[in-house]
Design a protein around this motif. Structure first.
Motif, PDB file in Angstrom:
ATOM      1  N   LYS A 170     -33.323  63.559 -10.031  1.00  0.00           N
ATOM      2  CA  LYS A 170     -31.761  63.729  -9.954  1.00  0.00           C
ATOM      3  C   LYS A 170     -31.058  62.630  -9.371  1.00  0.00           C
ATOM      4  CE  LYS A 170     -29.550  67.970  -8.817  1.00  0.00           C
ATOM      5  NZ  LYS A 170     -29.848  69.383  -8.387  1.00  0.00           N
ATOM      6  N   THR A 175     -19.567  63.999 -11.633  1.00  0.00           N
ATOM      7  CA  THR A 175     -21.202  64.295 -11.807  1.00  0.00           C
ATOM      8  C   THR A 175     -21.870  63.013 -12.336  1.00  0.00           C
ATOM      9  OG1 THR A 175     -20.583  66.592 -12.896  1.00  0.00           O
ATOM     10  CG2 THR A 175     -22.933  65.861 -13.112  1.00  0.00           C
ATOM     11  N   ASN A 193     -25.232  61.390 -14.402  1.00  0.00           N
ATOM     12  CA  ASN A 193     -25.940  61.595 -15.384  1.00  0.00           C
ATOM     13  C   ASN A 193     -27.089  60.459 -15.188  1.00  0.00           C
ATOM     14  OD1 ASN A 193     -24.648  64.102 -16.314  1.00  0.00           O
ATOM     15  ND2 ASN A 193     -23.271  62.585 -17.153  1.00  0.00           N
ATOM     16  N   SER A 251     -28.974  65.293 -14.270  1.00  0.00           N
ATOM     17  CA  SER A 251     -27.621  65.220 -13.854  1.00  0.00           C
ATOM     18  C   SER A 251     -27.583  65.710 -12.254  1.00  0.00           C
ATOM     19  CB  SER A 251     -26.777  66.253 -14.460  1.00  0.00           C
ATOM     20  OG  SER A 251     -26.451  65.680 -15.991  1.00  0.00           O
TER      21      SER A 251
END
Lengths: 625, 229
Positions: A30, A102, A104, A113
């Motif tokens: 992540k 965000t 990704n 993500s």
């Protein structure tokens, strides 16, 4: 069949997973958005940290959507901000609007993500540091120099329109220092520093902060050298001053070393001891009696003839009962009972005989002092003790009550009443004394004893006292002593006689005579001693009257002189002892005549430390008559 | 003869009048400070803007502190921020969203906009103070700041109206402002709802006070310093 298919699928899946695990490949980890910053509230940049890439090349994308919109956008610029960043230019930046951003991460295996980040550009403003930091040392006349610091706002920030309002802060330190000195400068782009250490190199930095944002980084250091405030001229002056003072110190040290003692003497002169004017004590010590006596005006001294026969008697005149009269010790009485201690002269009452302690003491060696004392009694008297009317002729007033009776240290069997130049037991170097004694003896031998008469009022009485003790009560002791003494001796102690006669004598108060002068014939010119009580007010130097001196009318008992007053001025009469073996002379008082009794004051030979100088007239023998 | 004399006198009088007028005008223009209540007061525009900027800056600082205090104390882990999207009552007012837009607006419009925003906050600020006071364990840091903000906001409004009166006097628009309807939320029994209502209110207050401050500084530099701050 179905079971086999299912199992086969499972098997393949497992195989796939295993192979992927064995290969080390996995979907990406992540990612995480680190920070977003706007340098001027017109653009902003976001940086992220990629997670584990899973061993495969991973693709990162940034997606966002704005508050009030539903559309999702992707980052317009991945490059400007560097790796793993996204730069939003002015077109894509809205203020007072929330951005939901965000990241990704995608790789072959999968994707992941990050958590969404809510960013409002309004609150992430952090400008660049100020630019063009300049340092200038200004040195106005008659004032201390100061440092003038100037800078400019960062280039991207729009301050002129008021879109951003910046506040500045500077810090500086000497290069070698560890702590920074920070100053808040407000909205101005210049600053003055007044407290500077001369001779130091200073480092300066500046930073800025928008009105509702974060502080920028510190600008790069600028340095400046502060010159020394001591000019070459000042240095030379100080070196010159230092050298000069060093030289002066050196000179002073040398001077003190060489002449320290004399300087000290000059600054702090020693307290003068008593001395007689025109009299050199050193001569006494050296034994040069000739020079000394010549200074005193003595002649024919020391006499070369046989002095032994000279008898010099001292007359002691005492006008008060507590006066102590020193007896003339018979010489035949060695100081056995009484140790002729080399006492302090104070023990001598002043009427010493030649055996008196002062005589016996070293000072007796200074017999030459006697003539001078005779010569100038007045002059001596004054410096010595104007208060107490001192008779110089004989150990004057030491009325000390130390019961020393050193007088009785008789040296030998000399018939003279004179204190001999000490008994052999006494101390040694008495050449001068000897000479004086010889003189005394000489004179006594040749001349008859001429009594110095003290002419006084009838109140005067003559008395012979031999002790140093004061007080009438002592007299009894004296008498006893005398008697005891006498009993021990074979000789007649002439001083016994006065004992017998003391009732006669004691009627009259005793008085001292002062020797006014001695003429070359050896005659003593005597002055009546001033009464202590009444004479104080008067100048001791002015005698009431210069009395005439008596001639010796007769000699009694071979050792007593009877004086007769002669009504003629400036007649000197000297006392002599007819026989030197006789005990210290004393005069016999006769009722019809004033008699002065002179006791030989041994201390009269020299100067008494008590301040009462007197001379032993015995020491001072002149041939007379 | 008489005509000449009369004309002379008339011209002299006229001259006197003119001179006195000039003098009067000058004396009026030099009035520095206005007593309260005076109508024709001549405080300089520069001073007005300086005071306004100081007030707006102060109000935003207080709002920011108040929001941070509330966030730290009550809103941790509740995810309020995700919900506070597009929820301010003044968002209907079309305010510029960046510098270019703000610089393109005419200063009169901008001034009016500021006034509208300020007026929109009168009511919410009043209720904020009331409701914070009624909170259990009313936090002093938040309450004191709320009270201060309310007072300063009123003062700023007065100043702004003075500025508007000077910049373009004579035009008095209808008092337009956004109505706040968040009071029932503040008084909700549900703690979570109520707290979010507070959070939202404080969040919007912080943003709007920043807007006002920024607009005023722009206007000051533009009007007083001629875009050369």
């Amino acid at each position: 069949m179905k079971e086999s298919v299912a199992s086969r699928t499972v098997f393949i899946l497992l195989l796939f997973l295993t192979t992927s695990l064995l290969n080390g490949q996995s979907p990406p980890g992540k990612p995480e958005i680190l920070k977003c910053r706007s340098p001027e509230k017109e653009t902003f940049t976001c940086w992220w940290k990629p997670g584990d890439d899973g061993g495969l090349p991973t693709n990162y994308t940034l997606t966002y959507h704005k508050e009030g919109e539903t559309l999702t956008h992707e980052c317009p610029d991945y490059i400007t901000g560097g790796p793993n960043s996204c730069y939003f230019n002015k077109k894509h930046t809205s203020i007072w609007t929330m951005y939901i951003i965000t990241i990704n991460a995608t790789n072959q295996m999968g994707s992941s993500s990050s958590d969404p980040r809510y960013v409002d550009v309004t609150y992430i403003v952090e400008p660049d540091p100020p630019v063009n930091l300049t340092l200038e040392l200004k040195q106005p006349e008659d004032k201390k120099p100061y440092l003038w610091i100037k800078w400019y706002p960062p280039t991207l920030v729009d301050v002129r329109s008021g879109w951003l309002t910046l506040q500045y802060e500077i810090r500086l330190k000497p290069k070698k220092a560890t702590e920074w000195e920070t100053h808040f400068a407000g909205q101005q782009t210049q600053f003055k520093i007044l407290s500077l250490y001369p001779g130091q190199k200073y480092l300066v930095q500046v930073r800025c902060k928008p009105d509702h944002g974060f502080w920028s980084e510190w600008s790069p250091e600028s340095s400046i050298q502060i010159p020394n405030d001591v000019t070459m001229k000042d240095t030379i002056v100080w070196i010159f001053v230092a050298v000069l003072s060093a030289v002066i110190c050196l000179i002073m040290v040398v001077a003190v070393a060489l002449k320290g003692h004399s300087m000290v003497t000059c600054i702090l002169p020693p307290v003068p001891g008593p001395k007689i004017k025109g009299f050199d004590t050193h001569l006494l010590e050296k034994g040069k009696s000739e020079e000394l006596l010549s200074a005193l005006g003595c002649q024919d001294f020391p006499p070369t003839s046989d002095c032994e026969d000279l008898l010099v008697e001292f007359l002691e005149v005492d006008d008060s009962e507590d006066q102590q009269l020193m007896p003339a010790h018979p010489k035949e009485h060695p100081g056995q009972e009484r140790k002729p201690t080399p006492l302090d002269p104070d023990s001598d009452s002043g009427r010493g005989s030649c055996d008196s302690p002062s005589l016996l003491s070293k000072k007796c060696e200074e017999a030459q002092a006697d003539p001078s004392a005779f010569n100038t009694p007045k002059s001596v008297e004054k410096p010595e003790n104007p208060q107490t009317n001192v008779t110089y002729a004989w150990g004057s007033g030491s009325t000390s009550s130390e019961g020393k009776i050193p007088y009785f240290a008789a040296s030998g069997f000399k018939s003279s009443t004179w204190p001999l130049p000490q008994p052999p037991s006494q101390h040694s170097p008495r050449s001068s004394y000897h000479s004086i004694a010889d003189v005394c003896q000489l004179n006594m031998g040749t001349a008859g004893a001429s009594a110095a008469l003290l002419d006084k009022t009838d109140t005067r009485a003559l008395r012979f006292s031999k002790t140093t003790e004061t007080g009438g009560e002592e007299k009894a002791a004296e008498q006893r002593e005398v008697e005891s003494f006498h009993s021990k001796t074979d000789q007649d102690t002439p001083w016994l006689l006065p004992q017998e006669k003391t009732p006669l004598i004691s009627v009259r108060p005793l008085d001292y005579v002062e020797i006014h002068k001695v003429n070359k014939d050896g005659a003593l010119s005597l002055l009546p001693k001033q009464k202590e009580n009444s004479g104080q007010a008067e100048k001791p130097s002015t005698p009431e009257a210069t009395k005439e001196y008596a001639k010796v009318s007769r000699v009694m008992d071979n050792n007593i002189l009877v004086l007769v007053q002669e009504p003629r001025a400036q007649n000197l009469a000297s006392l002599e002892e007819p026989a030197k073996e006789a005990p210290p002379s004393h005069q016999q008082n006769q009722a019809e005549e004033d008699l002065a009794s002179f006791t030989s004051a041994p201390s009269g030979c020299g100067l008494q430390r008590a301040g009462l100088d007197y001379l032993d007239p015995t020491c001072f023998m002149h041939s007379f008559q | 003869m008489d005509n000449k004399g009369w004309s002379l006198k008339g011209s002299l009088l006229l001259l006197l009048l003119l001179v006195s007028d000039l003098l009067l005008c000058q004396s009026v223009a030099s009035l520095p400070i206005c007593p309260s209540g005076a109508v024709n007061c001549q405080v300089s525009l520069r001073d007005l803007f300086d005071r306004a900027v100081i007030l707006s800056h102060y109000i935003h600082n207080l709002s920011s502190e108040m929001f941070n205090e509330f966030d730290k104390r009550y809103a941790q882990g509740r995810g309020f921020i995700t919900k506070a999207i597009n929820s301010c009552h003044t968002s209907s007012l079309s305010t510029p969203e960046d510098k270019e837009q703000a610089q393109q607006i005419h200063h009169e419009d901008l001034l009016n906009l500021i006034l509208r925003v300020l007026r929109s906050w009168n009511d919410p600020l009043y209720h904020l103070v009331t409701e914070v006071r009624g909170m259990q364990e009313a936090p002093e840091a938040i309450l004191s700041r709320a009270i201060e903000i309310e007072e300063q906001n009123r003062r700023l409004l007065e100043g702004m109206e003075k500025i508007v009166g000077q910049v373009h006097p004579g035009i008095r628009e209808n008092e337009v402002y956004s109505v706040w309807s968040g009071l029932p939320s503040l008084q909700m029994a549900d703690e979570d709802t109520r707290l979010f209502a507070f959070y939202n209110l404080l969040h919007c207050l912080r943003r709007d006070s920043h807007k006002i401050d920024n607009y005023l500084k722009l206007l000051k530099c533009r009007i007083v310093y001629d875009s050369n701050c």
